[in-house]
Design a protein around this motif. Sequence first.
Motif, mmCIF file in Angstrom:
data_model
loop_
_atom_site.group_PDB
_atom_site.id
_atom_site.type_symbol
_atom_site.label_atom_id
_atom_site.label_comp_id
_atom_site.label_asym_id
_atom_site.label_seq_id
_atom_site.Cartn_x
_atom_site.Cartn_y
_atom_site.Cartn_z
ATOM 1 N N VAL A 125 -7.082 -14.051 9.445
ATOM 2 C CA VAL A 125 -5.889 -14.234 8.601
ATOM 3 C C VAL A 125 -4.636 -13.988 9.446
ATOM 4 C CG1 VAL A 125 -4.641 -13.394 6.567
ATOM 5 C CG2 VAL A 125 -7.151 -13.501 6.539
ATOM 6 N N GLU A 126 -3.677 -14.866 9.320
ATOM 7 C CA GLU A 126 -2.399 -14.711 10.033
ATOM 8 C C GLU A 126 -1.561 -13.661 9.314
ATOM 9 O OE1 GLU A 126 -1.190 -16.144 12.846
ATOM 10 O OE2 GLU A 126 -3.075 -17.179 13.192
ATOM 11 N N ALA A 127 -1.731 -12.395 9.708
ATOM 12 C CA ALA A 127 -1.074 -11.283 9.003
ATOM 13 C C ALA A 127 -0.205 -10.466 9.948
ATOM 14 C CB ALA A 127 -2.130 -10.394 8.363
ATOM 15 N N VAL A 128 0.838 -9.874 9.378
ATOM 16 C CA VAL A 128 1.676 -8.911 10.086
ATOM 17 C C VAL A 128 1.828 -7.679 9.197
ATOM 18 C CG1 VAL A 128 2.992 -10.457 11.599
ATOM 19 C CG2 VAL A 128 3.720 -10.167 9.228
ATOM 20 N N ALA A 129 2.275 -6.575 9.797
ATOM 21 C CA ALA A 129 2.362 -5.325 9.039
ATOM 22 C C ALA A 129 3.691 -4.618 9.288
ATOM 23 C CB ALA A 129 1.206 -4.416 9.422
ATOM 24 N N VAL A 130 4.161 -3.925 8.240
ATOM 25 C CA VAL A 130 5.407 -3.160 8.322
ATOM 26 C C VAL A 130 5.205 -1.808 7.640
ATOM 27 C CG1 VAL A 130 7.804 -3.022 7.531
ATOM 28 C CG2 VAL A 130 6.902 -5.201 8.291
ATOM 29 N N HIS A 131 5.555 -0.730 8.369
ATOM 30 C CA HIS A 131 5.635 0.592 7.741
ATOM 31 C C HIS A 131 6.550 1.468 8.584
ATOM 32 C CE1 HIS A 131 2.851 2.212 10.716
ATOM 33 N NE2 HIS A 131 1.873 1.409 10.313
ATOM 34 N N GLY A 132 6.854 2.636 8.063
ATOM 35 C CA GLY A 132 7.812 3.528 8.716
ATOM 36 C C GLY A 132 7.402 4.022 10.087
ATOM 37 N N GLY A 133 6.114 3.917 10.419
ATOM 38 C CA GLY A 133 5.646 4.373 11.724
ATOM 39 C C GLY A 133 5.836 3.345 12.833
ATOM 40 N N LYS A 134 6.235 2.146 12.473
ATOM 41 C CA LYS A 134 6.446 1.088 13.473
ATOM 42 C C LYS A 134 7.904 1.114 13.939
ATOM 43 C CE LYS A 134 2.743 -1.960 12.035
ATOM 44 N NZ LYS A 134 1.929 -1.785 13.233
ATOM 45 N N ASP B 55 1.194 -15.735 7.394
ATOM 46 C CA ASP B 55 0.914 -15.990 5.979
ATOM 47 C C ASP B 55 0.973 -14.753 5.093
ATOM 48 O OD1 ASP B 55 0.449 -18.655 6.582
ATOM 49 O OD2 ASP B 55 -1.703 -18.350 6.893
ATOM 50 N N VAL B 56 0.666 -13.589 5.681
ATOM 51 C CA VAL B 56 0.536 -12.360 4.891
ATOM 52 C C VAL B 56 1.340 -11.241 5.538
ATOM 53 C CG1 VAL B 56 -1.106 -10.616 4.036
ATOM 54 C CG2 VAL B 56 -1.784 -13.024 4.125
ATOM 55 N N LEU B 57 2.074 -10.505 4.697
ATOM 56 C CA LEU B 57 2.765 -9.300 5.151
ATOM 57 C C LEU B 57 2.171 -8.119 4.405
ATOM 58 C CD1 LEU B 57 5.057 -7.742 6.613
ATOM 59 C CD2 LEU B 57 6.539 -8.323 4.697
ATOM 60 N N VAL B 58 1.605 -7.172 5.164
ATOM 61 C CA VAL B 58 1.060 -5.944 4.595
ATOM 62 C C VAL B 58 2.093 -4.853 4.852
ATOM 63 C CG1 VAL B 58 -0.936 -4.407 4.508
ATOM 64 C CG2 VAL B 58 -1.213 -6.736 5.374
ATOM 65 N N ALA B 59 2.475 -4.116 3.802
ATOM 66 C CA ALA B 59 3.585 -3.178 3.966
ATOM 67 C C ALA B 59 3.486 -1.978 3.036
ATOM 68 C CB ALA B 59 4.908 -3.906 3.699
ATOM 69 N N THR B 60 4.115 -0.891 3.460
ATOM 70 C CA THR B 60 4.344 0.220 2.545
ATOM 71 C C THR B 60 5.598 -0.135 1.744
ATOM 72 O OG1 THR B 60 5.595 1.348 4.275
ATOM 73 C CG2 THR B 60 3.300 2.015 4.008
ATOM 74 N N ASP C 18 -2.384 -0.246 8.148
ATOM 75 C CA ASP C 18 -2.981 -0.540 9.454
ATOM 76 C C ASP C 18 -4.426 -1.026 9.318
ATOM 77 O OD1 ASP C 18 -0.660 0.045 10.847
ATOM 78 O OD2 ASP C 18 -1.209 2.140 11.193
ATOM 79 N N ASP C 19 -5.197 -0.372 8.431
ATOM 80 C CA ASP C 19 -6.600 -0.767 8.237
ATOM 81 C C ASP C 19 -6.707 -2.194 7.695
ATOM 82 O OD1 ASP C 19 -7.382 1.715 9.094
ATOM 83 O OD2 ASP C 19 -7.905 2.477 7.099
ATOM 84 N N ILE C 20 -5.893 -2.498 6.694
ATOM 85 C CA ILE C 20 -5.915 -3.838 6.089
ATOM 86 C C ILE C 20 -5.456 -4.884 7.091
ATOM 87 C CG2 ILE C 20 -4.820 -5.311 4.338
ATOM 88 C CD1 ILE C 20 -4.774 -2.733 2.557
ATOM 89 N N HIS C 21 -4.382 -4.580 7.810
ATOM 90 C CA HIS C 21 -3.844 -5.500 8.816
ATOM 91 C C HIS C 21 -4.911 -5.835 9.861
ATOM 92 C CE1 HIS C 21 -1.005 -6.294 12.399
ATOM 93 N NE2 HIS C 21 -1.072 -7.388 11.678
ATOM 94 N N CYS D 191 0.857 -1.189 0.000
ATOM 95 C CA CYS D 191 0.000 0.000 0.000
ATOM 96 C C CYS D 191 0.890 1.236 0.000
ATOM 97 C CB CYS D 191 -0.850 0.083 1.262
ATOM 98 S SG CYS D 191 -1.783 -1.381 1.621
ATOM 99 N N GLU D 192 0.349 2.335 -0.510
ATOM 100 C CA GLU D 192 1.085 3.599 -0.516
ATOM 101 C C GLU D 192 1.240 4.187 0.885
ATOM 102 O OE1 GLU D 192 2.262 6.495 -3.184
ATOM 103 O OE2 GLU D 192 3.125 4.494 -3.123
ATOM 104 N N ASN D 193 0.177 4.130 1.699
ATOM 105 C CA ASN D 193 0.280 4.848 2.982
ATOM 106 C C ASN D 193 0.063 3.960 4.205
ATOM 107 O OD1 ASN D 193 -2.631 5.036 3.817
ATOM 108 N ND2 ASN D 193 -2.774 6.045 1.822
ATOM 109 N N LYS D 194 0.579 4.450 5.319
ATOM 110 C CA LYS D 194 0.572 3.695 6.572
ATOM 111 C C LYS D 194 -0.838 3.393 7.069
ATOM 112 C CE LYS D 194 4.637 6.310 7.935
ATOM 113 N NZ LYS D 194 5.106 7.362 8.836
#
Length: 158
Positions: free
Chosen positions: A61-70, A88-93, A50-53, A43-46
């Motif tokens: 869903v077994e998901a984790v998230a990464v962006h500059g605010g973490k 299973d899923v990584l959501v990231a900027t 966060d919303d998708i995560h 995704c383009e923005n944090k």
Amino acid sequence: MWERAGAANLDVIQEVEYVKQEAKIVYLLECLQKTSPPVLIFCENKADVDDIHEYLLLKGVEAVAVHGGKDQQEREYAISSFKSSKKDVLVATDVASKGLEFPDIQHVINYDMPAEIENYVHRIGRTGKHLLQEAKQRIPPVLAELNDPMQDVEAIGH
């Protein structure tokens, strides 16, 4: 002979779907149900990350998230648990698209198109619309109508 960096890999199937904003997150879950993990979602923005995560976690869903605010610890946990198949899923900027190796990725989902074409290259390892043409893949009408940003660039390389 000049060869453009990021030329189309014919083994990669790029599919483009035009989905209205309010339907995207539900459609994303449908896509995940049709593919086996691991899956990367960009995704383009944090806020979208966060919303998708949060949505995916609520849906089991077994998901984790990464962006500059973490913080560093959160990012390292997310990446290591995704790489080790605990998640299973990584959501990231786009922060995760550069310099990180995920050798077993079968499926990358671009929740949105990045503002910079270079980020699309980093996200999936190749560039945009003209590569669909080169790889003889179907171009959705909604994409075909867009101006091709590479038309201005093609005269540069020799």
